[in-house]
Design a protein around this motif. Structure first.
Motif, PDB file in Angstrom:
ATOM      1  N   LEU A 279      37.949  32.052  46.323  1.00 13.11           N
ATOM      2  CA  LEU A 279      38.562  32.668  45.145  1.00 13.11           C
ATOM      3  C   LEU A 279      40.016  32.230  45.115  1.00 13.11           C
ATOM      4  O   LEU A 279      40.727  32.365  46.104  1.00 13.11           O
ATOM      5  N   TYR A 280      40.422  31.681  44.000  1.00 10.03           N
ATOM      6  CA  TYR A 280      41.812  31.245  43.881  1.00 10.03           C
ATOM      7  C   TYR A 280      42.283  31.472  42.454  1.00 10.03           C
ATOM      8  O   TYR A 280      41.521  31.917  41.597  1.00 10.03           O
ATOM      9  N   ARG A 281      43.540  31.169  42.202  1.00 15.25           N
ATOM     10  CA  ARG A 281      44.141  31.389  40.889  1.00 15.25           C
ATOM     11  C   ARG A 281      44.498  30.044  40.303  1.00 15.25           C
ATOM     12  O   ARG A 281      45.246  29.274  40.921  1.00 15.25           O
ATOM     13  N   TYR A 282      43.994  29.795  39.097  1.00 16.24           N
ATOM     14  CA  TYR A 282      44.114  28.453  38.542  1.00 16.24           C
ATOM     15  C   TYR A 282      44.286  28.508  37.030  1.00 16.24           C
ATOM     16  O   TYR A 282      43.703  29.365  36.366  1.00 16.24           O
ATOM     17  N   PRO A 283      45.101  27.611  36.449  1.00 10.26           N
ATOM     18  CA  PRO A 283      45.299  27.618  34.993  1.00 10.26           C
ATOM     19  C   PRO A 283      44.000  27.330  34.248  1.00 10.26           C
ATOM     20  O   PRO A 283      43.255  26.412  34.596  1.00 10.26           O
ATOM     21  N   ASN A 284      43.738  28.120  33.218  1.00 10.35           N
ATOM     22  CA  ASN A 284      42.545  27.933  32.404  1.00 10.35           C
ATOM     23  C   ASN A 284      42.928  27.198  31.118  1.00 10.35           C
ATOM     24  O   ASN A 284      43.622  27.751  30.267  1.00 10.35           O
ATOM     25  N   PRO A 285      42.485  25.945  30.945  1.00 12.57           N
ATOM     26  CA  PRO A 285      42.859  25.186  29.752  1.00 12.57           C
ATOM     27  C   PRO A 285      42.362  25.819  28.462  1.00 12.57           C
ATOM     28  O   PRO A 285      42.919  25.584  27.391  1.00 12.57           O
ATOM     29  N   ALA A 286      41.312  26.629  28.556  1.00  9.69           N
ATOM     30  CA  ALA A 286      40.781  27.279  27.355  1.00  9.69           C
ATOM     31  C   ALA A 286      41.641  28.450  26.906  1.00  9.69           C
ATOM     32  O   ALA A 286      41.443  28.986  25.818  1.00  9.69           O
ATOM     33  N   GLU A 287      42.597  28.863  27.750  1.00  9.20           N
ATOM     34  CA  GLU A 287      43.482  29.976  27.419  1.00  9.20           C
ATOM     35  C   GLU A 287      44.944  29.555  27.550  1.00  9.20           C
ATOM     36  O   GLU A 287      45.764  30.247  28.153  1.00  9.20           O
ATOM     37  N   ARG A 292      44.261  32.272  35.877  1.00 12.03           N
ATOM     38  CA  ARG A 292      43.137  33.198  35.986  1.00 12.03           C
ATOM     39  C   ARG A 292      42.509  33.083  37.368  1.00 12.03           C
ATOM     40  O   ARG A 292      42.659  32.084  38.056  1.00 12.03           O
ATOM     41  N   TYR A 293      41.766  34.126  37.753  1.00  9.78           N
ATOM     42  CA  TYR A 293      40.942  34.024  38.956  1.00  9.78           C
ATOM     43  C   TYR A 293      39.823  33.026  38.698  1.00  9.78           C
ATOM     44  O   TYR A 293      39.271  32.949  37.600  1.00  9.78           O
ATOM     45  N   GLY A 308      32.107  20.520  44.744  1.00  9.44           N
ATOM     46  CA  GLY A 308      32.225  21.931  44.387  1.00  9.44           C
ATOM     47  C   GLY A 308      32.180  22.136  42.889  1.00  9.44           C
ATOM     48  O   GLY A 308      32.183  21.184  42.104  1.00  9.44           O
ATOM     49  N   ALA A 309      32.150  23.393  42.489  1.00 11.63           N
ATOM     50  CA  ALA A 309      32.145  23.781  41.081  1.00 11.63           C
ATOM     51  C   ALA A 309      32.510  25.253  41.006  1.00 11.63           C
ATOM     52  O   ALA A 309      32.334  25.987  41.977  1.00 11.63           O
ATOM     53  N   GLY A 310      33.028  25.708  39.850  1.00  9.14           N
ATOM     54  CA  GLY A 310      33.438  27.103  39.757  1.00  9.14           C
ATOM     55  C   GLY A 310      33.547  27.628  38.341  1.00  9.14           C
ATOM     56  O   GLY A 310      33.436  26.868  37.373  1.00  9.14           O
ATOM     57  N   ILE A 311      33.773  28.941  38.231  1.00 10.24           N
ATOM     58  CA  ILE A 311      33.925  29.593  36.938  1.00 10.24           C
ATOM     59  C   ILE A 311      35.108  30.553  36.985  1.00 10.24           C
ATOM     60  O   ILE A 311      35.452  31.092  38.028  1.00 10.24           O
ATOM     61  N   TYR A 312      35.719  30.761  35.828  1.00 13.60           N
ATOM     62  CA  TYR A 312      36.807  31.728  35.719  1.00 13.60           C
ATOM     63  C   TYR A 312      36.230  33.139  35.662  1.00 13.60           C
ATOM     64  O   TYR A 312      35.148  33.365  35.092  1.00 13.60           O
ATOM     65  N   THR A 313      36.958  34.072  36.264  1.00 18.93           N
ATOM     66  CA  THR A 313      36.450  35.437  36.347  1.00 18.93           C
ATOM     67  C   THR A 313      37.616  36.425  36.250  1.00 18.93           C
ATOM     68  O   THR A 313      38.757  36.044  36.012  1.00 18.93           O
ATOM     69  N   PRO A 445      25.239  34.651  47.218  1.00 15.35           N
ATOM     70  CA  PRO A 445      24.472  34.322  46.019  1.00 15.35           C
ATOM     71  C   PRO A 445      23.754  35.550  45.459  1.00 15.35           C
ATOM     72  O   PRO A 445      22.912  36.142  46.140  1.00 15.35           O
ATOM     73  N   ASN A 446      24.111  35.964  44.263  1.00 13.94           N
ATOM     74  CA  ASN A 446      23.428  37.074  43.609  1.00 13.94           C
ATOM     75  C   ASN A 446      23.487  36.901  42.104  1.00 13.94           C
ATOM     76  O   ASN A 446      24.007  35.905  41.602  1.00 13.94           O
ATOM     77  N   THR A 447      22.978  37.879  41.370  1.00 15.89           N
ATOM     78  CA  THR A 447      22.852  37.745  39.928  1.00 15.89           C
ATOM     79  C   THR A 447      23.891  38.550  39.158  1.00 15.89           C
ATOM     80  O   THR A 447      23.772  38.709  37.942  1.00 15.89           O
ATOM     81  N   ALA A 448      24.923  39.054  39.844  1.00 14.11           N
ATOM     82  CA  ALA A 448      25.966  39.816  39.141  1.00 14.11           C
ATOM     83  C   ALA A 448      26.808  38.868  38.288  1.00 14.11           C
ATOM     84  O   ALA A 448      27.216  37.796  38.743  1.00 14.11           O
ATOM     85  N   ASN A 449      27.082  39.265  37.043  1.00 16.39           N
ATOM     86  CA  ASN A 449      27.870  38.439  36.148  1.00 16.39           C
ATOM     87  C   ASN A 449      29.316  38.343  36.627  1.00 16.39           C
ATOM     88  O   ASN A 449      29.958  39.354  36.895  1.00 16.39           O
ATOM     89  N   LEU A 450      29.834  37.129  36.735  1.00 19.14           N
ATOM     90  CA  LEU A 450      31.212  36.913  37.149  1.00 19.14           C
ATOM     91  C   LEU A 450      32.046  36.274  36.050  1.00 19.14           C
ATOM     92  O   LEU A 450      33.258  36.158  36.184  1.00 19.14           O
ATOM     93  N   ARG A 451      31.406  35.861  34.980  1.00 17.17           N
ATOM     94  CA  ARG A 451      32.134  35.129  33.952  1.00 17.17           C
ATOM     95  C   ARG A 451      33.056  36.066  33.185  1.00 17.17           C
ATOM     96  O   ARG A 451      32.634  37.046  32.616  1.00 17.17           O
ATOM     97  N   GLY A 452      34.363  35.719  33.174  1.00 17.07           N
ATOM     98  CA  GLY A 452      35.331  36.551  32.511  1.00 17.07           C
ATOM     99  C   GLY A 452      35.928  35.902  31.280  1.00 17.07           C
ATOM    100  O   GLY A 452      35.904  34.703  31.138  1.00 17.07           O
TER     101      GLY A 452
END
Length: 452
Positions: A279-287, A292-293, A308-313, A445-452
């Motif tokens: 988990l890290y903090r990184y600029p989101n180009p879409a915002e 964002r986390y 690797g790969a990741g999503i903003y949350t 790994p689980n099915t909880a939504n993390l997309r923010g």
């Protein structure tokens, strides 16, 4: 450097030339075998249950009569497994067509890298669903019964054996290109890991050069929506960066995120350990590049590089309401019953504050552990200078967050359930200005939504 990762979600836009699909829940088949032509009457209204039963019936047929006989029957346009809009298709786990009643010319052809009706990669995702046993997929496909118009389809697939799988499906009506142009990116920790794992498999099968080319292709199978695969070597040199190709060859080892964390160093360590989340903090180009986390999963491909790969949350998605309430209740207990009684209850492995994988830990602000039910040997030990795998003094961060009232803290710890080092995300709160308590979950790994 690494916004988003290509997605492996079930809502990934899929579609094969005539791959059909199935339903939404598994049911066992009780159909007699072989199926008679009377049973093959045209179906005018197809339910999800009918789809699942149809696929399960085909799988049972294959197991009863053998692979060769089953594939011959599935490929027969006038056979017992073509019923109205339903038919069975079959593939091996390399993506080679084994049976298709409406596209016999495709039998023997590998379709693993074919795009769907809107040009999106999808087939490897379908295989992953089948490889896991069975499941459902949405995709967009040409409907030959409606003048080859592109329609949304729901598919159901199932594994027959370790060598091959089959499926079927039903159309759900016309789809507009704008609807399918941005397929759902992964939203869960499981989907992130699954996608990175599938990319690693691709790399191991096709070789490093082909894999890095695929990871750098904006229209390829590893770039979906706002997520994509990135690749680096163990020295921190970038090998594939979809949205920053000019930085390929740059060393990222000493870069820090907005909080000062050397995230690439952490990724390298996780890859060397076999893989893990960060988990890290990184600029989101879409915002407008607001920080964002971001949750990423990384893993090795071989001894020369990792991916690797990741999503903003958001914090409210990382700290769920159950965890937040658990900590709130513990603080209320301490306030009502006093510190001594509260700590005795928190340290009791059979107490009311150890349940469902959660437990309360407590420390004073000098760094001394006051409660840790799974590690009684650590109670009374000063831990203010302990560090995790990336060298973070996480206890000090925890104290600073608690002194502010409440806060979220991420760090790496050995999960006693797996005996492996994993990312843990905890929620902490101050009690009375002299000590704090908290609880946390390992990111798995689980099915909880993390997309923010």
């Amino acid at each position: 450097m690494k916004p988003g990762c290509a997605s492996l979600s079930l809502f990934i836009v899929l579609a094969l030339l005539v791959i059909a699909s199935g339903c939404t829940q598994t049911s066992s088949s009780s159909t007699k075998i072989p199926v008679t032509q009377e049973k093959a009457a045209t179906i005018t209204t197809t339910t999800n249950e009918t789809m699942v039963a149809f696929v399960n019936e085909a799988a049972a047929y294959a197991k009863t009569y053998g692979k060769d006989a089953a594939l011959a029957e599935f490929s027969n346009k006038n056979g017992s497994f073509v019923r109205g809009e339903l038919y069975i298709y079959a593939y091996d786990f390399n993506g080679t067509t084994l049976a298709h009643p409406y596209s016999p010319e495709k039998v023997g052809v590998n379709r693993a890298d074919e795009p769907d009706a809107y040009g999106h990669p999808y087939f490897r995702n379908v295989m992953d669903v089948a490889r896991n046993g069975s499941g459902y997929v949405w995709f967009y496909y040409v409907n030959p019964l409606h003048n080859n118009s592109v329609e949304k389809k729901l598919g159901y697939v199932t594994k027959v054996s370790d060598d091959w799988w089959l499926g079927s499906g039903v159309y759900y009506g016309p789809a507009e290109p704008v609807e399918a142009s941005a397929p759902d990116a992964p939203s869960t920790s499981r989907e992130i890991k699954d996608f990175v794992d599938s990319a690693a498999t691709y790399a191991q099968q096709h070789g490093k050069t082909a894999a890095l080319a695929a990871f750098s292709n904006a229209t390829g199978p590893f770039a979906v929506g706002d997520v994509y695969i990135y690749a680096l070597d163990y020295s921190g040199n970038a090998l594939a960066l979809l949205h920053q190709p000019d930085l390929v060859g740059t060393n990222f080892l000493n870069l820090t995120d907005a909080s000062g964390t050397y995230y690439t160093k952490t990724e390298v360590q996780l890859a060397k350990l076999g893989g893990g989340y960060l988990l890290y903090r990184y600029p989101n180009p879409a915002e407008n590049y607001s920080v964002r986390y971001k949750v990423s999963y990384v893993r090795p491909v071989d001894d020369t590089y990792w991916i690797g790969a990741g999503i903003y949350t958001r914090e409210d998605l990382l700290i769920d309401q159950e965890l937040r309430q658990f900590v709130t209740d513990a603080k209320a207990y301490a306030k009502t019953n006093g510190k001594e009684k509260a700590l005795a209850e928190f340290n009791n492995p059979n107490g009311s504050f150890v349940k469902d994988g959660l437990y309360i830990f407590a420390d004073d602000y000098n760094g001394t552990a006051l409660a840790w039910p799974s590690r009684p040997d650590q109670v009374g030990v000063n831990r203010i200078n302990v560090t995790d795998l990336d060298g973070s003094y996480y206890m000090q961060t925890m104290f600073a967050s608690a002194r502010n009232g409440t806060g979220m803290v991420e760090y790496y710890s050995v999960n006693p359930a797996t005996n492996t080092t994993q990312l843990k995300i905890s929620y902490v709160t101050d009690v009375d200005g002299t000590w704090m308590l908290g609880a946390g979950r390992y990111l798995e790994p689980n099915t909880a939504n993390l997309r923010g």
